[in-house]
Write a protein that holds these residues in place. Sequence first.
Motif, PDB file in Angstrom:
ATOM      1  N   TYR A   1       3.065   6.689 -14.002  1.00  0.00           N
ATOM      2  CA  TYR A   1       2.603   5.431 -14.746  1.00  0.00           C
ATOM      3  C   TYR A   1       2.612   5.719 -16.134  1.00  0.00           C
ATOM      4  O   TYR A   1       3.230   4.857 -16.923  1.00  0.00           O
ATOM      5  N   THR A   2       2.542   7.038 -16.569  1.00  0.00           N
ATOM      6  CA  THR A   2       2.613   7.425 -18.135  1.00  0.00           C
ATOM      7  C   THR A   2       3.803   7.304 -18.624  1.00  0.00           C
ATOM      8  O   THR A   2       4.441   7.074 -19.503  1.00  0.00           O
ATOM      9  N   LYS A   3       4.832   7.881 -17.746  1.00  0.00           N
ATOM     10  CA  LYS A   3       6.319   8.023 -17.683  1.00  0.00           C
ATOM     11  C   LYS A   3       6.728   6.480 -17.872  1.00  0.00           C
ATOM     12  O   LYS A   3       7.448   6.126 -18.831  1.00  0.00           O
ATOM     13  N   THR A   4       6.550   5.723 -16.965  1.00  0.00           N
ATOM     14  CA  THR A   4       6.726   4.299 -17.057  1.00  0.00           C
ATOM     15  C   THR A   4       6.662   3.659 -18.138  1.00  0.00           C
ATOM     16  O   THR A   4       7.396   2.907 -18.856  1.00  0.00           O
ATOM     17  N   LEU A   5       5.268   3.836 -18.742  1.00  0.00           N
ATOM     18  CA  LEU A   5       4.584   3.020 -19.739  1.00  0.00           C
ATOM     19  C   LEU A   5       5.230   3.577 -21.024  1.00  0.00           C
ATOM     20  O   LEU A   5       5.076   2.876 -22.126  1.00  0.00           O
ATOM     21  N   ASN A   6       5.658   4.764 -21.106  1.00  0.00           N
ATOM     22  CA  ASN A   6       6.056   5.380 -22.243  1.00  0.00           C
ATOM     23  C   ASN A   6       7.625   4.943 -22.386  1.00  0.00           C
ATOM     24  O   ASN A   6       8.277   5.330 -23.380  1.00  0.00           O
TER      25      ASN A   6
ATOM     26  N   ARG B   1      11.734   8.668  -7.456  1.00  0.00           N
ATOM     27  CA  ARG B   1      11.077   7.735  -6.465  1.00  0.00           C
ATOM     28  C   ARG B   1       9.706   7.234  -6.887  1.00  0.00           C
ATOM     29  O   ARG B   1       9.441   5.984  -6.726  1.00  0.00           O
ATOM     30  N   THR B   2       9.045   8.100  -7.373  1.00  0.00           N
ATOM     31  CA  THR B   2       7.751   7.872  -7.835  1.00  0.00           C
ATOM     32  C   THR B   2       7.513   6.736  -8.868  1.00  0.00           C
ATOM     33  O   THR B   2       6.793   5.882  -8.909  1.00  0.00           O
TER      34      THR B   2
ATOM     35  N   LEU C   1       0.802  -1.213   0.035  1.00  0.00           N
ATOM     36  CA  LEU C   1       0.011  -0.139   0.089  1.00  0.00           C
ATOM     37  C   LEU C   1       0.774   1.294  -0.025  1.00  0.00           C
ATOM     38  O   LEU C   1       0.636   2.226  -0.838  1.00  0.00           O
ATOM     39  N   HIS C   2       1.972   1.207   0.754  1.00  0.00           N
ATOM     40  CA  HIS C   2       2.916   2.445   0.919  1.00  0.00           C
ATOM     41  C   HIS C   2       3.437   2.493  -0.528  1.00  0.00           C
ATOM     42  O   HIS C   2       3.617   3.793  -0.776  1.00  0.00           O
ATOM     43  N   ILE C   3       4.009   1.571  -1.197  1.00  0.00           N
ATOM     44  CA  ILE C   3       4.453   1.712  -2.649  1.00  0.00           C
ATOM     45  C   ILE C   3       3.489   2.323  -3.231  1.00  0.00           C
ATOM     46  O   ILE C   3       3.862   3.328  -4.382  1.00  0.00           O
ATOM     47  N   LEU C   4       2.244   1.781  -3.400  1.00  0.00           N
ATOM     48  CA  LEU C   4       1.073   2.185  -4.427  1.00  0.00           C
ATOM     49  C   LEU C   4       0.740   3.615  -3.992  1.00  0.00           C
ATOM     50  O   LEU C   4       0.772   4.535  -4.892  1.00  0.00           O
ATOM     51  N   ALA C   5       0.793   4.154  -2.834  1.00  0.00           N
ATOM     52  CA  ALA C   5       0.459   5.625  -2.566  1.00  0.00           C
ATOM     53  C   ALA C   5       1.705   6.260  -3.021  1.00  0.00           C
ATOM     54  O   ALA C   5       1.464   7.502  -3.711  1.00  0.00           O
ATOM     55  N   VAL C   6       3.063   6.083  -2.892  1.00  0.00           N
ATOM     56  CA  VAL C   6       4.097   6.651  -3.392  1.00  0.00           C
ATOM     57  C   VAL C   6       4.063   6.727  -4.935  1.00  0.00           C
ATOM     58  O   VAL C   6       4.333   8.023  -5.454  1.00  0.00           O
ATOM     59  N   SER C   7       3.621   5.798  -5.585  1.00  0.00           N
ATOM     60  CA  SER C   7       3.588   5.783  -7.036  1.00  0.00           C
ATOM     61  C   SER C   7       2.564   6.734  -7.354  1.00  0.00           C
ATOM     62  O   SER C   7       2.691   7.244  -8.567  1.00  0.00           O
ATOM     63  N   PHE C   8       1.332   7.002  -6.803  1.00  0.00           N
ATOM     64  CA  PHE C   8       0.396   8.061  -7.124  1.00  0.00           C
ATOM     65  C   PHE C   8       0.818   9.428  -6.600  1.00  0.00           C
ATOM     66  O   PHE C   8      -0.146  10.232  -6.928  1.00  0.00           O
ATOM     67  N   SER C   9       1.801   9.686  -6.112  1.00  0.00           N
ATOM     68  CA  SER C   9       2.104  10.956  -5.270  1.00  0.00           C
ATOM     69  C   SER C   9       2.845  11.857  -6.429  1.00  0.00           C
ATOM     70  O   SER C   9       3.268  11.459  -7.441  1.00  0.00           O
TER      71      SER C   9
END
Lengths: 292, 284
Positions: A61-66, A256-257, A31-39
């Motif tokens: 997420y857009t950066k990662t997937l691109n 980090r995100t 949950l912590h990682i999920l929260a960081v990824s959306f911050s």
Amino acid sequence: MYYKTSGYRIFSIFNYTLLTLICISCVLPLLHILAVSFSGSAPANSNLVGLLPIDFNVEAYTKTLNNSNFHQALSMGVYRTLLGTFVGMVLIVLAAYALSKDSHGFRSRSFYTWYFLFTMLFSGGIVPAYMLIRNLDLMNSIWALVLPVAVNVFNMVLMMNFFRAVPKELEEASLIDGAGHFRTLWSVFLPISMPALATISLFTMVFHWNSWFDGLLFITDYKKYPLSTFLQTVIVQQDFNKINPDVNELKNISQRTVKSAQIFIGTLPILLVYPFLQKYFVKGIILGAVKE
Amino acid sequence: MLLPAALVTLIFAYVPMGGLIMAFQDFKPYDGVFNSPFVGLEHFRFMFEYPDSKQVIINTLIIAGLKIVFGLLVPFTFAILLNEIRLTLFKRVVQTLVYLPHFISWVILGAILTDMLGSEGIVNGMLQAMGMDPIFWLGDGNWFRFTVVVSDIWQNFGFNTIVFLAALAGVNPSLYEAAEVDGANRWKQTLYITIPAMIPITVVVATLSIGNILNAGFDQIFNLYNPLVYDKGDIIDTFVYRTAILNGQFSFGTAVGMFKSVVGLVLIVISYRLAARYAGYKIF
């Protein structure tokens, strides 16, 4: 009744609280990682994010997937998982079918059983395995990740035990009707063994999705890294040289995100199959492990 | 039908066993297995004299030993506690959640832990907020061992509880009723019914785990360690990887790996025998 005594009530409150805390500890890191990824990256980098995202956005997420490297690794990971599961299941089902016959019908059965079991107990270790893959010219090939782990003996024993539970009469009826062994396996054994097939193929999928070390060992071309190996190199070892010297992409990876988003995407397939897996595996494990 | 699997096993499991011959040679990749000179037990002698490899064996024993002991105690206790829960829904939710970490790889868990336990991580942030000094979980040898053991237990205790729960599901409920009538309270019932019911499977799990005393968990250590903790955290498997694959000392690496395989095999055979004799356990 014991559960009406005050001592037991106090224990119960303590017990429910403790188990709740333990459960929370099992999902908290995710949950912590999920929260960081959306911050937003500023609060993430200064460690302000706990369990709820701050400055909610999906930029990571857009950066990662691109990111083209991530893309490649993701598709390699999926490819490896599908191919590995298919090859593994074919080999395991065929062998388990043969081994499920009694020694009356299949004379050298116990020899072959030990032939497979021995590989569970003793192995050459990583150096000879590495030399073998090099000599077979399988370095950088997807087969180096699929073939050496294709015959999982533990799963084979599970499958064999399921096949043994199939009623003898069904098999005999099928053979009398003129079906060969392949036909019997396909039209009689497999449809009955669906729960076992589901459990074992899900186990195999999870195994392939999570495997990273053989990728590190046998793949030298980073473009062919499956996702787990990619994540291991970039996030755990922080070894960017192996992946990409391009400074712009490197910036993306080290945020980090973005790191958290990558970790989360790496877990996502497991979280998706987990509910299905969970239904079957308890039964499968107990059948395989505990016998009266 | 057996042929494909038998062939794959022959090539990828039995041929590497032949490769163990490298342990007795001074192997040069250029000369190959057939032309490299034999040196007898030289590499094994070196292994026992070389301080680094001695330390590695000690580390492996300590870490694996702690994991085995606590990896047995925690699921045992957890199963008893879970057995006392009478709300079926709560029980099911607990089980589902505690099994989960078992299915997540150490790459992911390693990345998460390194992030959370780092000097800037959320755990040390909390410690500092409470006025304590930050702890170098992954940078100090002793704390590293502690972290490794605790996180391994955390990952697997839920999954390992399954066998104990299976044993408890087989207990005849009338035993509890009889004890109740005789005036035994819940603690006495646990002591004289629940725990004895779990003893046979505990003995089996314990004896079988002896075979793992040299397996301290490559996946986990490799994803958590760093040069700062090599002295206390390096185990046989990680050591073999670094000496053999990274530094190219193929023969020495093979010898250390073979030592581990042989000792492991002997221990597994012994523990299977013990399990069969004292717990009536047979796999096949």
